[in-house]
Write a protein that holds these residues in place. Sequence first.
Motif, short mmCIF file in Angstrom:
data_model
loop_
_atom_site.label_atom_id
_atom_site.label_comp_id
_atom_site.label_asym_id
_atom_site.label_seq_id
_atom_site.Cartn_x
_atom_site.Cartn_y
_atom_site.Cartn_z
N TYR A 1 -6.87 1.81 18.16
CA TYR A 1 -8.10 0.81 18.15
C TYR A 1 -7.74 0.75 16.95
N ARG A 2 -7.53 1.68 16.16
CA ARG A 2 -7.13 1.53 15.05
C ARG A 2 -5.12 0.79 14.90
N ALA A 3 -4.45 1.36 15.62
CA ALA A 3 -3.15 0.97 15.09
C ALA A 3 -3.28 -0.26 15.87
N ILE A 4 -3.75 -0.66 16.52
CA ILE A 4 -4.13 -3.03 16.83
C ILE A 4 -4.33 -3.21 15.45
N ARG A 5 -5.54 -2.89 15.08
CA ARG A 5 -5.77 -3.34 13.55
C ARG A 5 -5.38 -3.69 12.55
N LEU A 6 -4.17 -2.58 12.25
CA LEU A 6 -3.17 -2.48 11.13
C LEU A 6 -1.79 -3.15 11.90
N SER A 7 -1.60 -3.48 12.87
CA SER A 7 -0.63 -3.84 13.12
C SER A 7 0.00 -5.56 13.18
N LYS A 8 -1.50 -6.36 12.78
CA LYS A 8 -1.54 -7.57 12.47
C LYS A 8 -0.10 -7.97 11.97
N GLY A 9 0.07 -9.03 12.71
CA GLY A 9 0.96 -9.50 11.00
C GLY A 9 2.52 -9.31 11.24
N ALA A 10 2.49 -8.35 12.78
CA ALA A 10 4.02 -7.70 12.85
C ALA A 10 4.82 -8.74 13.65
N ASP A 11 5.80 -8.59 13.57
CA ASP A 11 6.70 -9.77 14.14
C ASP A 11 7.86 -8.75 15.05
N ILE A 12 7.66 -7.22 14.92
CA ILE A 12 8.95 -5.87 15.90
C ILE A 12 7.59 -5.07 15.78
N LEU A 13 7.04 -3.96 16.92
CA LEU A 13 6.80 -3.48 17.19
C LEU A 13 7.74 -1.68 17.35
N HIS A 14 7.81 -1.53 16.38
CA HIS A 14 8.97 0.18 16.87
C HIS A 14 8.01 0.97 17.07
N CYS A 15 8.55 0.97 18.78
CA CYS A 15 7.17 2.25 19.10
C CYS A 15 7.91 3.92 18.85
N HIS A 16 8.00 4.85 18.76
CA HIS A 16 8.14 6.35 18.75
C HIS A 16 7.73 6.85 19.94
N MET B 1 11.17 -13.09 5.81
CA MET B 1 11.48 -11.55 6.12
C MET B 1 10.12 -11.57 7.26
N MET B 2 10.97 -10.00 8.04
CA MET B 2 10.40 -9.66 8.98
C MET B 2 9.58 -8.52 9.50
N ASN B 3 8.56 -8.49 10.12
CA ASN B 3 7.60 -7.51 9.90
C ASN B 3 7.62 -6.96 11.16
N VAL B 4 8.24 -5.00 10.25
CA VAL B 4 8.48 -4.41 11.55
C VAL B 4 7.05 -3.12 10.99
N VAL B 5 6.52 -3.02 12.39
CA VAL B 5 5.08 -1.85 12.32
C VAL B 5 6.07 -0.79 13.10
N SER B 6 5.97 0.48 12.09
CA SER B 6 6.91 1.85 13.20
C SER B 6 5.57 2.37 13.47
N ILE B 7 5.75 2.87 15.00
CA ILE B 7 4.28 3.52 15.23
C ILE B 7 4.60 5.12 15.87
N VAL B 8 4.17 6.10 15.05
CA VAL B 8 4.04 7.36 14.91
C VAL B 8 3.16 8.09 15.30
N MET B 9 3.37 9.67 16.72
CA MET B 9 1.61 9.92 16.56
C MET B 9 1.90 11.68 15.52
N ASN B 10 2.67 11.06 14.94
CA ASN B 10 2.64 12.38 14.12
C ASN B 10 2.37 11.94 13.00
N ASN B 11 2.19 13.21 11.37
CA ASN B 11 1.99 12.28 10.51
C ASN B 11 2.54 12.08 9.50
N PHE B 12 3.99 11.63 9.66
CA PHE B 12 5.43 11.75 9.25
C PHE B 12 5.48 12.17 8.17
N LYS B 13 5.43 13.18 7.48
CA LYS B 13 5.61 14.37 6.78
C LYS B 13 6.81 14.77 7.10
N ASN B 14 8.17 15.14 8.15
CA ASN B 14 9.29 15.96 8.22
C ASN B 14 9.79 15.10 9.66
#
Length: 162
Positions: free
Chosen positions: A79-94, A1-14
């Motif tokens: 810095y924190r996003a880099i650490r949390l993106s380990k193991g990603a196959d795809i980075l989805h930058c919004h 299964m491929m791992n996707v890390v989706s990155i946003v610069m909001n709180n992802f509430k709405n």
Amino acid sequence: MMNVVSIVMNNFKNDCRVLNEAISLQNGGYRIKVLALHEEPLKERDVVSNITVHRIKLKSRSWSKNKLVQLFKYLEYIYRAIRLSKGADILHCHDLNTLPIGWLIKSLFNRSVKLIYDAHEYETEMNGQTASERRVKRVVERMLIKKADRVITVSGTIASEY
């Protein structure tokens, strides 16, 4: 299964668009994690519609809105996003503000990761920007859009502009 890390610069509430894309990816057999900005009273680690969400809690969050301080906050997020993106196959930058994060991860830490730039708007032409902000965004976007493996836009007109 491929791992996707989706990155946003909001709180992802709405953020319905990001949530709907994440659900579609999950339904397509991808493992998805959304990285967002933490904001009280939201949970730092959460599950929204079966999507794993990690809201990044910035130590600098309460600091000044000064442009230089904002840059420092952005660097902390990177810095924190880099650490949390380990193991990603795809980075989805919004949006454009997350594209440099994806590019840094791909360039410095994971050359095999696929980089997706999801331009939710024609960012360099948004209202409320100074001329210098617009110029900087144009330069950044012009340089980094070429580094993306795929680009998603909201319309054919915007796709043609890119």
